[in-house]
Scaffold this active site. Structure first.
Site, PDB file in Angstrom:
ATOM      1  N   THR A   1     -28.077 -44.223  20.921  1.00 45.10           N
ATOM      2  CA  THR A   1     -26.817 -43.629  20.535  1.00 45.10           C
ATOM      3  C   THR A   1     -26.872 -42.118  20.472  1.00 45.10           C
ATOM      4  OG1 THR A   1     -26.912 -45.500  19.033  1.00 45.10           O
ATOM      5  CG2 THR A   1     -24.971 -44.100  18.911  1.00 45.10           C
ATOM      6  N   PHE A   2     -27.973 -41.592  19.966  1.00 43.85           N
ATOM      7  CA  PHE A   2     -27.975 -40.159  19.685  1.00 43.85           C
ATOM      8  C   PHE A   2     -28.905 -39.345  20.578  1.00 43.85           C
ATOM      9  CE2 PHE A   2     -26.892 -42.306  15.664  1.00 43.85           C
ATOM     10  CZ  PHE A   2     -25.574 -41.902  15.621  1.00 43.85           C
ATOM     11  N   GLY A   3     -29.515 -39.966  21.566  1.00 40.32           N
ATOM     12  CA  GLY A   3     -30.385 -39.179  22.425  1.00 40.32           C
ATOM     13  C   GLY A   3     -31.256 -40.053  23.283  1.00 40.32           C
TER      14      GLY A   3
ATOM     15  N   ASP B   1     -30.691 -48.841   9.854  1.00 39.93           N
ATOM     16  CA  ASP B   1     -30.740 -49.367  11.228  1.00 39.93           C
ATOM     17  C   ASP B   1     -32.064 -50.094  11.456  1.00 39.93           C
ATOM     18  OD1 ASP B   1     -29.709 -49.985  13.685  1.00 39.93           O
ATOM     19  OD2 ASP B   1     -30.125 -48.042  14.603  1.00 39.93           O
TER      20      ASP B   1
ATOM     21  N   LYS C   1     -37.737 -36.726  21.519  1.00 37.62           N
ATOM     22  CA  LYS C   1     -36.370 -37.260  21.414  1.00 37.62           C
ATOM     23  C   LYS C   1     -35.385 -36.112  21.545  1.00 37.62           C
ATOM     24  CE  LYS C   1     -33.654 -40.203  18.273  1.00 37.62           C
ATOM     25  NZ  LYS C   1     -33.742 -41.063  17.096  1.00 37.62           N
TER      26      LYS C   1
END
Ligand code: ADP
Ligand code: MG
Length: 420
Positions: free
Chosen positions: A71-73, A191, A91
């Protein structure tokens, strides 16, 4: 990250050329550069050569292969150019959709990671940045982690990787140690899932991916309840209270995920693979029994309870259904306690670590023997893809995986209960 530097040595447009007309040479050059609205090119040129303190250029690492995207990278395996024996995971912070500067989620992840130091939590080595993009001038930011050879989802997907009961105990004990550390430091992970659990070649478990994590507080009596977002946790690992709209939640949301992972250690794939919030709740009821105020007194306070049609008259069948896989009665018992519908009755990490499961023969044993047999890395990402590393893929990956409701494995459009 940027604090100060010598303007003349870095080619910053001189302070007298700024629209503000300021001639105060002691001012922070970056702050001054921010004022040069009309002269973007000069500023970009300045940034090309600017050396951010405490933030090395990512070129110090050679990018080897892509190992994850989410989702973020996206995440790559990298090697230190100065020390070729040192491998890292890099990341990239995804900026594509950001209109208001550095993403708050990445800042939160970074801040939390910087405060956490524990052998069962992934270690953040440093933050690196890139040179500005020649056209957009955007500077990319990278989180650099110690490299772990596998993630648990990748290992479980490979039939050649076999875990004994002692090794499963070790995985669970290390995972719970990491979670205990997080919760005692007032951090919720939010998560927990097998692809966010890393495994080193020496068999050490590391909780990773703090992209959704946050600090929490326990509201005192008479004080207003917390109102955290309930759009967290990947759907297949999401506990019933979040699916029913709870916003005043706590560490027990992570414990549900621990339960899902524990079952997965034997079933080898996620046990409840819903394709919507309702189907996920249905799967939960099929396994854990109908949600009623008898088993979960506070459930009637939740926004969505009574508004969604859920299976009625279902018996709780956690032990019955999982026994054929788990066999060990203590394993069945702790799992039953992890998958409690009522978050207040769900076992916490401290109590779980004291459960007989970990303290009766066969005792937890070293994983390294099994792990070291497998020379190539196993990641969730490799389960479905074999593409080489291509940096341009981020945007496509972002839209595909944007909603964390869609887990990264295949078959999301089927309504699956794997332990039926
Ligand atoms: N330190 C690491 N070592 C090895 N692999 C990693 C590491 N960090 C992340 N990965 C891999 O990259 C994947 C994605 O990273 P993660 O931090 O979970 O970000 P996101 O899921 O938000 O994209 C993980 O599932 C894992 O396979
Ligand atoms: Mg992840």
């Amino acid at each position: 990250m940027a604090t100060s530097s010598n303007a003349s040595s870095s080619g910053l447009p001189s302070s007298s050329s700024t629209p503000s007309g300021s001639s105060n040479k002691t001012k922070d050059p970056i702050v001054e550069a921010g004022l040069v609205v009309a002269d973007v090119y000069k500023t970009a040129k300045y940034l090309q050569n600017y050396k951010f303190p405490y933030c090395d250029d990512v070129v110090k690492y050679e990018m080897l292969v892509k190992i994850g995207e989410g989702t973020f990278g996206e995440v790559c395996k990298g090697r230190d150019r100065k020390d070729p024996r040192k491998f890292v995971a890099i990341k990239k912070v995804l900026m594509d959709h950001e209109k208001e500067g550095f993403p708050i989620t990445a800042l939160r992840e970074l801040k939390i990671l910087q405060t956490l130091k524990h052998e069962n939590i992934v270690n953040l080595i440093e933050v690196c940045c890139s040179k500005p993009h020649p056209k957009t001038f955007v500077i990319s930011t990278y989180l650099v982690f110690e490299f772990c050879e596998h993630d648990l989802a990748g290992l479980l997907a490979n039939v050649n990787v076999k875990f004994t009961l002692c090794q499963i105990k070790s995985v669970m004990q290390q995972l719970l140690n990491g979670i205990y550390y997080l919760h005692s430091n007032k951090i919720l992970h939010r998560d927990i899932k097998s692809s966010n659990i890393l495994v080193t070649k020496s068999g050490c478990i590391k909780v990773a991916d703090f992209g959704l994590s946050r600090a929490f507080s326990t509201p005192e009596q008479g004080k207003p309840p917390n109102r955290y977002t309930n759009r967290v946790v990947t759907l297949w690992y999401r506990p019933p209270e979040l699916l029913l709209g709870e916003r005043n939640y706590g560490p027990s949301v992570d414990m549900w995920g621990v339960g899902c992972i524990m079952a997965e250690m034997w079933t080898r794939s996620p046990i409840m693979q819903g394709n919507s919030e309702i189907s996920q709740l249905t799967l939960i009821c099929n396994l854990c029994g109908t949600i009623t105020t008898d088993v979960w007194p506070d459930v009637e306070k939740l926004e969505l309870f009574g508004k969604i049609e859920l299976p009625q008259n279902q018996k709780r069948r956690v032990k019955e259904r999982l026994k054929p896989y788990l066999v060990d009665p203590y394993a069945c018992d702790i799992l039953d306690k992890l998958l409690m519908l009522d978050p207040k009755r769900r076992i916490d990490s401290d109590t779980a670590l004291n459960h007989e499961f970990f303290w009766t023969d066969p005792m937890p044993s070293d994983l390294s023997v099994t792990i070291s047999q497998h020379k190539s890395s196993m990641f969730d990402y490799n389960k479905t893809r074999t593409r080489p590393y291509r940096p341009g893929n981020i945007r496509a990956a972002y839209s595909k995986l944007k909603a964390q409701v869609a887990p990264s494995s295949t078959n999301v459009d089927k309504y699956k209960d794997l332990i039926f």
